[in-house]
Motif scaffolding. Sequence first.
Motif, PDB file in Angstrom:
ATOM      1  N   ARG A 115       0.825  -1.203   0.000  1.00 32.95           N
ATOM      2  CA  ARG A 115       0.000   0.000   0.000  1.00 32.95           C
ATOM      3  C   ARG A 115       0.866   1.262   0.000  1.00 32.95           C
ATOM      4  N   SER A 116       1.958   1.216   0.730  1.00 32.80           N
ATOM      5  CA  SER A 116       2.862   2.353   0.746  1.00 32.80           C
ATOM      6  C   SER A 116       3.440   2.612  -0.641  1.00 32.80           C
ATOM      7  N   ALA A 117       3.839   1.530  -1.329  1.00 32.89           N
ATOM      8  CA  ALA A 117       4.365   1.677  -2.687  1.00 32.89           C
ATOM      9  C   ALA A 117       3.287   2.216  -3.623  1.00 32.89           C
ATOM     10  N   TYR A 118       2.086   1.697  -3.502  1.00 28.99           N
ATOM     11  CA  TYR A 118       0.967   2.175  -4.327  1.00 28.99           C
ATOM     12  C   TYR A 118       0.706   3.660  -4.082  1.00 28.99           C
ATOM     13  N   ASP A 119       0.676   4.055  -2.819  1.00 27.13           N
ATOM     14  CA  ASP A 119       0.400   5.455  -2.482  1.00 27.13           C
ATOM     15  C   ASP A 119       1.471   6.392  -3.033  1.00 27.13           C
ATOM     16  N   ARG A 120       2.706   5.882  -3.145  1.00 27.97           N
ATOM     17  CA  ARG A 120       3.809   6.702  -3.640  1.00 27.97           C
ATOM     18  C   ARG A 120       3.956   6.669  -5.154  1.00 27.97           C
ATOM     19  N   THR A 121       3.117   5.875  -5.832  1.00 27.71           N
ATOM     20  CA  THR A 121       3.177   5.776  -7.288  1.00 27.71           C
ATOM     21  C   THR A 121       2.526   7.004  -7.907  1.00 27.71           C
ATOM     22  N   PRO A 122       3.245   7.800  -8.698  1.00 27.89           N
ATOM     23  CA  PRO A 122       2.703   9.058  -9.209  1.00 27.89           C
ATOM     24  C   PRO A 122       1.961   8.923 -10.533  1.00 27.89           C
ATOM     25  N   TRP A 123       1.791   7.718 -11.026  1.00 27.45           N
ATOM     26  CA  TRP A 123       1.263   7.470 -12.362  1.00 27.45           C
ATOM     27  C   TRP A 123      -0.069   6.740 -12.295  1.00 27.45           C
ATOM     28  N   PRO A 124      -0.709   6.445 -13.436  1.00 29.18           N
ATOM     29  CA  PRO A 124      -1.912   5.599 -13.426  1.00 29.18           C
ATOM     30  C   PRO A 124      -1.637   4.287 -12.691  1.00 29.18           C
ATOM     31  N   LYS A 125      -2.590   3.871 -11.859  1.00 30.88           N
ATOM     32  CA  LYS A 125      -2.292   2.736 -10.984  1.00 30.88           C
ATOM     33  C   LYS A 125      -3.569   2.033 -10.539  1.00 30.88           C
ATOM     34  N   GLY A 126      -3.422   0.764 -10.209  1.00 34.51           N
ATOM     35  CA  GLY A 126      -4.511  -0.025  -9.665  1.00 34.51           C
ATOM     36  C   GLY A 126      -4.009  -0.925  -8.566  1.00 34.51           C
ATOM     37  N   PHE A 127      -4.910  -1.299  -7.660  1.00 34.91           N
ATOM     38  CA  PHE A 127      -4.550  -2.194  -6.553  1.00 34.91           C
ATOM     39  C   PHE A 127      -5.629  -3.251  -6.426  1.00 34.91           C
ATOM     40  N   LEU A 128      -5.222  -4.504  -6.534  1.00 37.99           N
ATOM     41  CA  LEU A 128      -6.117  -5.654  -6.396  1.00 37.99           C
ATOM     42  C   LEU A 128      -5.753  -6.402  -5.123  1.00 37.99           C
ATOM     43  N   THR A 129      -6.648  -6.377  -4.148  1.00 42.14           N
ATOM     44  CA  THR A 129      -6.426  -7.064  -2.880  1.00 42.14           C
ATOM     45  C   THR A 129      -7.219  -8.357  -2.847  1.00 42.14           C
ATOM     46  N   LEU A 130      -6.608  -9.384  -2.271  1.00 36.57           N
ATOM     47  CA  LEU A 130      -7.301 -10.650  -2.029  1.00 36.57           C
ATOM     48  C   LEU A 130      -7.440 -10.792  -0.520  1.00 36.57           C
ATOM     49  N   PRO A 131      -8.549 -10.336   0.069  1.00 40.85           N
ATOM     50  CA  PRO A 131      -8.704 -10.350   1.519  1.00 40.85           C
ATOM     51  C   PRO A 131      -8.544 -11.752   2.101  1.00 40.85           C
ATOM     52  N   GLY A 132      -7.785 -11.838   3.192  1.00 43.84           N
ATOM     53  CA  GLY A 132      -7.593 -13.104   3.878  1.00 43.84           C
ATOM     54  C   GLY A 132      -6.569 -14.016   3.258  1.00 43.84           C
ATOM     55  N   GLN A 133      -6.043 -13.702   2.069  1.00 48.93           N
ATOM     56  CA  GLN A 133      -5.077 -14.587   1.421  1.00 48.93           C
ATOM     57  C   GLN A 133      -3.661 -14.184   1.798  1.00 48.93           C
ATOM     58  N   ARG A 134      -2.768 -15.126   1.593  1.00 53.57           N
ATOM     59  CA  ARG A 134      -1.406 -14.964   2.079  1.00 53.57           C
ATOM     60  C   ARG A 134      -0.464 -14.552   0.951  1.00 53.57           C
ATOM     61  N   HIS A 135       0.668 -15.244   0.795  1.00 50.29           N
ATOM     62  CA  HIS A 135       1.738 -14.720  -0.050  1.00 50.29           C
ATOM     63  C   HIS A 135       1.664 -15.127  -1.514  1.00 50.29           C
ATOM     64  N   GLY A 136       0.671 -15.891  -1.933  1.00 48.68           N
ATOM     65  CA  GLY A 136       0.647 -16.234  -3.351  1.00 48.68           C
ATOM     66  C   GLY A 136      -0.143 -17.466  -3.699  1.00 48.68           C
ATOM     67  N   GLU A 137      -0.917 -18.010  -2.765  1.00 47.88           N
ATOM     68  CA  GLU A 137      -1.693 -19.188  -3.120  1.00 47.88           C
ATOM     69  C   GLU A 137      -2.672 -18.886  -4.254  1.00 47.88           C
ATOM     70  N   TYR A 138      -3.097 -17.626  -4.388  1.00 45.88           N
ATOM     71  CA  TYR A 138      -4.014 -17.199  -5.442  1.00 45.88           C
ATOM     72  C   TYR A 138      -3.382 -17.277  -6.829  1.00 45.88           C
ATOM     73  N   MET A 139      -2.085 -17.562  -6.915  1.00 48.92           N
ATOM     74  CA  MET A 139      -1.413 -17.684  -8.206  1.00 48.92           C
ATOM     75  C   MET A 139      -1.541 -19.074  -8.814  1.00 48.92           C
ATOM     76  N   GLY A 140      -2.225 -19.971  -8.132  1.00 48.95           N
ATOM     77  CA  GLY A 140      -2.396 -21.329  -8.631  1.00 48.95           C
ATOM     78  C   GLY A 140      -3.735 -21.507  -9.324  1.00 48.95           C
ATOM     79  N   PRO A 141      -3.770 -22.083 -10.514  1.00 50.83           N
ATOM     80  CA  PRO A 141      -5.043 -22.323 -11.201  1.00 50.83           C
ATOM     81  C   PRO A 141      -6.012 -23.085 -10.302  1.00 50.83           C
ATOM     82  N   GLY A 142      -7.250 -22.650 -10.291  1.00 47.57           N
ATOM     83  CA  GLY A 142      -8.265 -23.273  -9.465  1.00 47.57           C
ATOM     84  C   GLY A 142      -8.385 -22.688  -8.076  1.00 47.57           C
ATOM     85  N   GLN A 143      -7.388 -21.899  -7.659  1.00 46.68           N
ATOM     86  CA  GLN A 143      -7.435 -21.289  -6.339  1.00 46.68           C
ATOM     87  C   GLN A 143      -8.353 -20.060  -6.344  1.00 46.68           C
TER      88      GLN A 143
END
Length: 304
Positions: A232-260
């Motif tokens: 969030r700090s990096a996003y807030d400091r980004t001076p250009w067009p930007k988006g942030f996609l949060t996966l509430p409750g998820q950890r460090h990358g399990e959402y990167m697996g097909p079917g997850q």
Amino acid sequence: MKRLVTGVIALLMPVALTACGQAIAAPVPAPRAAAAPQQAYAVGVRTLTFGRGTARPLPTIAWYPAASGSAGDAPRRNVPLADGRFPIVLYSHGLHSMPAHHAALTTRWAAAGFVVVAPAYPYTNLRTARFDRGDVRNQPADAWHVINQVRVLNDVPGDLFAGRLDTARVAAAGHSAGGYTTAGMFTRGHSARLRGGIVIAGGMRDTFGGPPAAMLFVHGGADPTVKLATARSAYDRTPWPKGFLTLPGQRHGEYMGPGQPGFDQIMATMTDFLRWTLYGDATARGRLPADAQRPGVTRWEGRI
């Protein structure tokens, strides 16, 4: 941390975009891009041997749209590229990981019409005999070296990539330490050909600078490895067009697996982000909020 994770502004507008009352610099104009592909490609794969001297070998896997075969087939080695010129996406792995561990992402981007190149960084990859977490600071330069070496291949007669690369349009993406590597490429002095970045479960230690480029952050809301507040700090400091996609409750990358949970949403969002930033696909830009939304699984915000 599991092995998998250990390790696309409308037509690239040359004027400032404004959102929420804040002026946002638009990426530097480039020659008009080819139209974004409307079909999925079969995928080819090749191995490239790069390095910044003998001390920094950078063996690289490249996935790309293939001229023949069916979408969804396993990648085939060294087959000809499809007709056209394709933008380049540089993908960076995380600590104790390898490029092949991220094929669920990279092959899908190749099928969508991108040449995706992924180096194994010399002192943070899974197989290194001299692991050094601190070497991440050197990896943005490694990534740029790989991009420049791949661009050269576009002009090498007889090379598989000859005449098939859109060398004026490049994006970078990466997970975890690879996310930091990606963000570190967008500092003062970076080339205007670098038009977009995707930071997955990472942050930014330095200051964003140089030619404007759109940024997308993807992060688990309960990430114990790289805290959500860091991204969030990096996003807030980004001076250009930007988006942030949060996966509430998820950890460090399990959402990167097909079917997850969340995988379909992050893939649709990241792919349309790349279509927007590298092909100038205004329709893909307009899809981003819907791509990213699945109640209870994902949450989107952006100034794009």
